[in-house]
Design a protein around this motif. Structure first.
Motif, mmCIF file in Angstrom:
data_model
loop_
_atom_site.group_PDB
_atom_site.id
_atom_site.type_symbol
_atom_site.label_atom_id
_atom_site.label_comp_id
_atom_site.label_asym_id
_atom_site.label_seq_id
_atom_site.Cartn_x
_atom_site.Cartn_y
_atom_site.Cartn_z
ATOM 1 N N SER A 59 -7.010 -6.509 -6.187
ATOM 2 C CA SER A 59 -7.795 -5.519 -5.457
ATOM 3 C C SER A 59 -8.274 -6.126 -4.146
ATOM 4 O O SER A 59 -8.502 -7.331 -4.071
ATOM 5 C CB SER A 59 -9.008 -5.086 -6.285
ATOM 6 N N LYS A 79 0.857 -1.182 0.000
ATOM 7 C CA LYS A 79 0.000 0.000 0.000
ATOM 8 C C LYS A 79 0.888 1.223 0.000
ATOM 9 O O LYS A 79 1.948 1.188 0.611
ATOM 10 C CB LYS A 79 -0.877 0.001 1.268
ATOM 11 N N SER A 88 -2.177 0.359 -14.383
ATOM 12 C CA SER A 88 -2.702 1.454 -13.561
ATOM 13 C C SER A 88 -3.207 0.977 -12.205
ATOM 14 O O SER A 88 -3.387 -0.220 -11.982
ATOM 15 C CB SER A 88 -3.863 2.144 -14.295
ATOM 16 N N TYR A 89 -3.425 1.941 -11.320
ATOM 17 C CA TYR A 89 -4.128 1.706 -10.060
ATOM 18 C C TYR A 89 -5.205 2.765 -9.976
ATOM 19 O O TYR A 89 -4.939 3.930 -9.719
ATOM 20 C CB TYR A 89 -3.162 1.796 -8.876
ATOM 21 N N ILE A 90 -6.452 2.353 -10.280
ATOM 22 C CA ILE A 90 -7.571 3.290 -10.367
ATOM 23 C C ILE A 90 -8.747 2.706 -9.582
ATOM 24 O O ILE A 90 -9.068 1.517 -9.739
ATOM 25 C CB ILE A 90 -7.985 3.522 -11.844
ATOM 26 N N ASP A 91 -9.400 3.515 -8.761
ATOM 27 C CA ASP A 91 -10.569 3.069 -7.971
ATOM 28 C C ASP A 91 -10.289 1.791 -7.186
ATOM 29 O O ASP A 91 -11.144 0.894 -7.102
ATOM 30 C CB ASP A 91 -11.792 2.821 -8.883
ATOM 31 N N THR A 145 -2.023 6.543 -11.815
ATOM 32 C CA THR A 145 -3.381 6.514 -11.276
ATOM 33 C C THR A 145 -4.365 7.088 -12.299
ATOM 34 O O THR A 145 -5.451 7.543 -11.954
ATOM 35 C CB THR A 145 -3.466 7.320 -9.964
ATOM 36 N N ASP A 146 -3.961 7.085 -13.575
ATOM 37 C CA ASP A 146 -4.877 7.486 -14.653
ATOM 38 C C ASP A 146 -4.641 6.564 -15.852
ATOM 39 O O ASP A 146 -3.758 5.717 -15.819
ATOM 40 C CB ASP A 146 -4.655 8.949 -15.034
ATOM 41 N N LEU A 168 -5.958 -2.682 -9.235
ATOM 42 C CA LEU A 168 -4.582 -2.659 -9.721
ATOM 43 C C LEU A 168 -4.484 -3.540 -10.964
ATOM 44 O O LEU A 168 -4.845 -4.722 -10.918
ATOM 45 C CB LEU A 168 -3.697 -3.231 -8.603
ATOM 46 N N ALA A 192 1.664 2.507 -5.130
ATOM 47 C CA ALA A 192 2.175 3.544 -6.020
ATOM 48 C C ALA A 192 3.324 3.008 -6.870
ATOM 49 O O ALA A 192 3.643 3.556 -7.922
ATOM 50 C CB ALA A 192 2.649 4.743 -5.215
#
Ligand SMILES: [Zn+2]
Length: 452
Positions: free
Chosen positions: A209, A26, A122-125, A112-113, A128, A29
């Motif tokens: 996730s 966590k 990406s990592y969005i909402d 993150t987009d 991953l 990133a």
């Protein structure tokens, strides 16, 4: 692997072996990675250098290799092709039949987009998606190393079958979907360590996730699992149903899916879906049954996307083609096989209404008579979508209609038997079709495939 494919494991004593150690912490990133590659020179020439492609860098300079060892010796890090490839200069040329070991340490930042790669990395909402989170060796052929700055459209993987052992360290609550099968899992102080093995495969993908739930169904020796975020249960169950029916159709029409697992996962992306070895990803925007896109319910799209991506397990994973120079083969076949999914699931009229979508795609460039057999870079973005996803399956359909259902069906089975785990070229596609139909297809290929 399923029982029938167990011998396959012995067929590749000199395939590339990747051993990856990935650390996912966590807030997700970045990924910290270690990679050990055992590479055999299976070519008939000595190699002075080996290229490793760094696909995360298509979306910016995300991947940084901090250490490289060749056969245990510290070596300089040379990047090439706008930082999307690592060039390993071998201290002495690697002779045919010889092997060497490369060790890499690296980090990859996670955007993150959607960024430059449709959000596939990406990592969005809280979801991953890690599309090739390591460096991968491309095909070496008569053109040398297949390495270049990737064209903005089209897929990028062009690889020989390889084997992966991947150790993933993550928080215990993270649910991980990936290529291959998990062979070990340990937990200690809130951290779990999973070991996953995959192979023969063309690549290694993972999505993860804390929000993923799953639903599964066993088909023959294959467990099909749909991973969906909480709140998308209906979509997740629908994806499983379509995936299962698609698997049945292609098992029947081509030859049995070789692995004991097939995963279907919903992730945020600026695309319909994406294929990987043993796992496919679908855009999560299509998982909501109440959403409408261009007048059609999301599930209408979702169904054709799942059927298309699952078809890539045969054309891309089991049978590879040069996705950069001859993208019509796997995309055209994936589209064509999707029509067989509709036919087998609902009957001929559903198949013919699905085939209308090929004409509407082709219509986007006014049904231009552009050859389907060009490299990705020779099409504009509009032409690529229209010709490769529209005109290419129309060619395969016309071939089917010319040689007839029975002969075409024999052609599909023969393709699977002759080209399983190999690379299929346009020339080989044609000669095999001609061999099976005992006919001359020069005119068909001139009308549809070749540039004049
Ligand atoms: Zn596709």
């Amino acid at each position: 692997m399923i029982q029938d494919e167990k011998d396959t494991l012995q067929q590749f004593p000199t395939a590339t072996r990747y051993e990856l150690q990935l650390i996912l912490n966590k807030p997700f990133a970045e990924v910290e990675g270690q990679e050990k590659i055992t590479y055999w020179n299976n070519e008939d020439v000595a190699l002075e250098e080996i290229y490793l492609r760094m696909f995360p860098n298509n979306a910016g300079d995300l991947m940084v290799v901090s250490e490289l060892q060749i056969a245990g010796k510290e070596s300089p890090i040379n990047v090439d092709f706008e930082n999307t490839a690592l060039r390993v200069d071998l201290p002495t040329a690697l002779q045919p039949g010889e092997s060497t070991i490369l060790d890499l340490a690296y980090t990859v930042q996670i955007p993150t987009d959607f960024g430059g790669n449709y959000g596939l990395f990406s990592y969005i909402d809280g979801l991953l998606a890690l599309d090739q989170v390591y460096a991968i060796i491309p095909v070496y052929d008569d053109e040398g190393w297949n390495v270049e700055v990737s064209p903005p459209n089209g897929d990028m993987i062009y690889t020989d079958p390889a084997f992966f052992t991947v150790t993933i360290q993550s928080p215990v609550e993270l649910v991980i979907a990936s290529s291959g099968v998990m062979v070990d899992e340990e937990e200690k102080d809130g951290i779990k360590t999973q070991t996953v093995v995959a192979g023969p495969v063309r690549d290694f993908y993972l999505a993860a996730s804390v929000k993923y739930a799953t639903v599964s169904e066993q088909i023959g020796e294959t467990l099909v699992t749909s991973y969906y975020p909480e709140g998308y249960k209906e979509g997740g169950e629908y994806v499983l149903e379509v995936g299962v029916n698609a698997l049945k159709t292609y098992n029947d029409r081509l030859g049995t899916y070789p692995y004991t697992e097939l995963d279907l996962v919903g992730t945020p992306m600026d695309a319909g879906g994406m294929e990987y070895s043993g796992i496919v990803a679908m855009g999560i925007q299509y998982y909501d049954p109440d959403v409408v896109f261009s007048g059609l319910p999301a599930f209408t799209y979702l169904e054709s996307i799942v059927a298309h991506e699952v078809a890539h397990e045969w054309f891309f994973n089991i049978i590879m083609d040069d996705q950069i120079d001859e993208p019509w083969i796997d995309e055209g076949m994936a589209q064509f096989l999707t029509s067989l999914y509709y036919e087998d699931t609902y009957g001929p009229s559903a198949a013919s209404s699905y085939r209308e979508s090929w004409y509407s795609r082709w219509n986007r460039v006014d049904s231009k008579l552009m050859p389907i057999g060009l490299p990705v870079r020779d099409y504009t973005e509009a032409e690529y979508g229209a010709i490769i996803y529209g005109r290419a399956p129309l060619f395969i359909q016309s071939l089917h209609d010319d040689i007839g259902e029975e002969v075409f069906s024999e052609f599909l089975h023969t393709l699977f038997v002759e080209y399983e785990w190999s690379i299929l070229t346009t020339g080989e596609f044609r000669s095999l079709a001609e061999e099976v139909c005992n006919c001359d297809l020069q005119e068909d290929f001139e009308t549809w495939v070749y540039s004049q």
